[in-house]
Motif scaffolding. Structure first.
Motif, mmCIF file in Angstrom:
data_model
loop_
_atom_site.group_PDB
_atom_site.id
_atom_site.type_symbol
_atom_site.label_atom_id
_atom_site.label_comp_id
_atom_site.label_asym_id
_atom_site.label_seq_id
_atom_site.Cartn_x
_atom_site.Cartn_y
_atom_site.Cartn_z
ATOM 1 N N PHE A 25 -1.265 42.970 -11.955
ATOM 2 C CA PHE A 25 -0.443 43.538 -13.022
ATOM 3 C C PHE A 25 -0.112 42.460 -14.049
ATOM 4 O O PHE A 25 -0.224 41.266 -13.769
ATOM 5 C CB PHE A 25 0.851 44.138 -12.447
ATOM 6 N N GLU A 26 0.300 42.898 -15.224
ATOM 7 C CA GLU A 26 0.768 41.998 -16.268
ATOM 8 C C GLU A 26 2.291 42.052 -16.310
ATOM 9 O O GLU A 26 2.875 43.139 -16.275
ATOM 10 C CB GLU A 26 0.224 42.424 -17.640
ATOM 11 N N ALA A 27 2.928 40.895 -16.378
ATOM 12 C CA ALA A 27 4.380 40.831 -16.510
ATOM 13 C C ALA A 27 4.743 40.602 -17.968
ATOM 14 O O ALA A 27 4.247 39.662 -18.598
ATOM 15 C CB ALA A 27 4.950 39.712 -15.645
ATOM 16 N N HIS A 28 5.594 41.466 -18.507
ATOM 17 C CA HIS A 28 6.062 41.339 -19.883
ATOM 18 C C HIS A 28 7.570 41.127 -19.850
ATOM 19 O O HIS A 28 8.310 41.966 -19.336
ATOM 20 C CB HIS A 28 5.721 42.595 -20.690
ATOM 21 N N ILE A 29 8.027 39.997 -20.373
ATOM 22 C CA ILE A 29 9.444 39.659 -20.337
ATOM 23 C C ILE A 29 10.194 40.389 -21.448
ATOM 24 O O ILE A 29 9.807 40.330 -22.622
ATOM 25 C CB ILE A 29 9.668 38.146 -20.478
ATOM 26 N N VAL A 30 11.259 41.065 -21.043
ATOM 27 C CA VAL A 30 12.169 41.713 -21.987
ATOM 28 C C VAL A 30 13.452 40.888 -21.989
ATOM 29 O O VAL A 30 14.164 40.832 -20.986
ATOM 30 C CB VAL A 30 12.471 43.168 -21.573
ATOM 31 N N ASN A 31 13.733 40.224 -23.097
ATOM 32 C CA ASN A 31 14.896 39.349 -23.217
ATOM 33 C C ASN A 31 16.125 40.201 -23.538
ATOM 34 O O ASN A 31 16.379 40.534 -24.692
ATOM 35 C CB ASN A 31 14.652 38.298 -24.296
ATOM 36 N N LEU A 32 16.886 40.555 -22.495
ATOM 37 C CA LEU A 32 18.045 41.415 -22.692
ATOM 38 C C LEU A 32 19.119 40.770 -23.578
ATOM 39 O O LEU A 32 19.637 41.442 -24.485
ATOM 40 C CB LEU A 32 18.637 41.815 -21.341
ATOM 41 N N PRO A 33 19.490 39.485 -23.346
ATOM 42 C CA PRO A 33 20.510 38.886 -24.219
ATOM 43 C C PRO A 33 20.120 38.878 -25.691
ATOM 44 O O PRO A 33 20.978 38.972 -26.573
ATOM 45 C CB PRO A 33 20.642 37.457 -23.673
ATOM 46 N N ALA A 34 18.821 38.794 -25.964
ATOM 47 C CA ALA A 34 18.346 38.792 -27.354
ATOM 48 C C ALA A 34 18.209 40.198 -27.920
ATOM 49 O O ALA A 34 17.930 40.365 -29.117
ATOM 50 C CB ALA A 34 17.004 38.070 -27.449
#
Length: 214
Positions: A25-34
């Motif tokens: 799988f590919e991991a895509h980071i979602v920056n919640l604080p941003a």
């Protein structure tokens, strides 16, 4: 598949399950604080503006930790991470919904984001205290259910990864775990897939699980 995640969040549970299943799988980071969760490109994937989200091989997207965990456990890896009998299936679903809805949704949510429950910052400490008390109360319920067993529902399953993420949070914010939860947490930390995920997400698993129980 594509996992939209934030390191150290509830999406860690899904990250662990994917690694336990040896999925590609590919991991895509979602920056919640941003505020990445509110950007148009992410809302097109998940209009709920939360994490995790899992884009499946057919292009459809699943959201909500219990639902994603259920699908992965049942549909992938020949069902090896899903309980085999109706009683353990039911207990797995019971635990996962309790973790997401009560321990996370009512307890830790108040602890981590008191402003979502009361806009007046003068009351934020009392909201956080309420959240901590709720976490401790709900932990005691799960602790009793784990009496005499290593895993939530018979053999290791996706439900254990879901329980792990709130145990991990407790460790990070110095909320002591009751004895049975601490035993479960340490058993999870001993799993290679779990320690590997924690390292990938920026943590040192050898430093975790040292706190004594309540």
């Amino acid at each position: 598949m594509k996992l939209y995640m934030t390191p150290g969040s509830c999406s860690t549970a899904i990250h662990i399950i994917l690694e336990e299943l040896e999925e590609i799988f590919e991991a895509h980071i979602v920056n919640l604080p941003a505020g990445d969760q509110f950007k148009p490109d992410y809302l097109a994937i998940n209009p709920k503006a939360n994490i995790p989200a899992l884009a499946r091989p057919d292009g459809t997207v699943l959201t909500e930790v219990p639902a994603i965990a259920f699908w992965l456990g049942k549909a992938r890896g020949r069902g090896k991470l899903w309980p085999k009998d109706i009683e353990n299936e039911t207990r797995a679903l019971e635990l996962m919904t309790f973790v997401a809805g009560s321990i996370h949704g009512h307890g830790f949510a108040r602890f981590f984001a008191p402003g979502n429950f009361c806009p007046d910052s003068a009351f934020h400490q009392s909201v956080k205290a309420q959240g901590r008390a709720l976490v401790e109360k709900t932990f005691s319920i799960v602790d009793k259910a784990l009496e005499g067993r290593t895993w939530v529902a018979g053999d290791f399953s996706v439900a254990d990864a879901v329980l792990f993420y709130v145990e991990f949070w407790a460790d990070k914010v110095e909320i002591a775990l009751p004895a049975n939860l601490l035993r479960h947490y340490r058993a999870m930390l001993d799993r290679p897939a779990v320690s590997g995920v924690l390292r990938e997400e920026g943590y040192r698993p050898e430093k975790l699980g040292q706190r004594v129980e309540m």
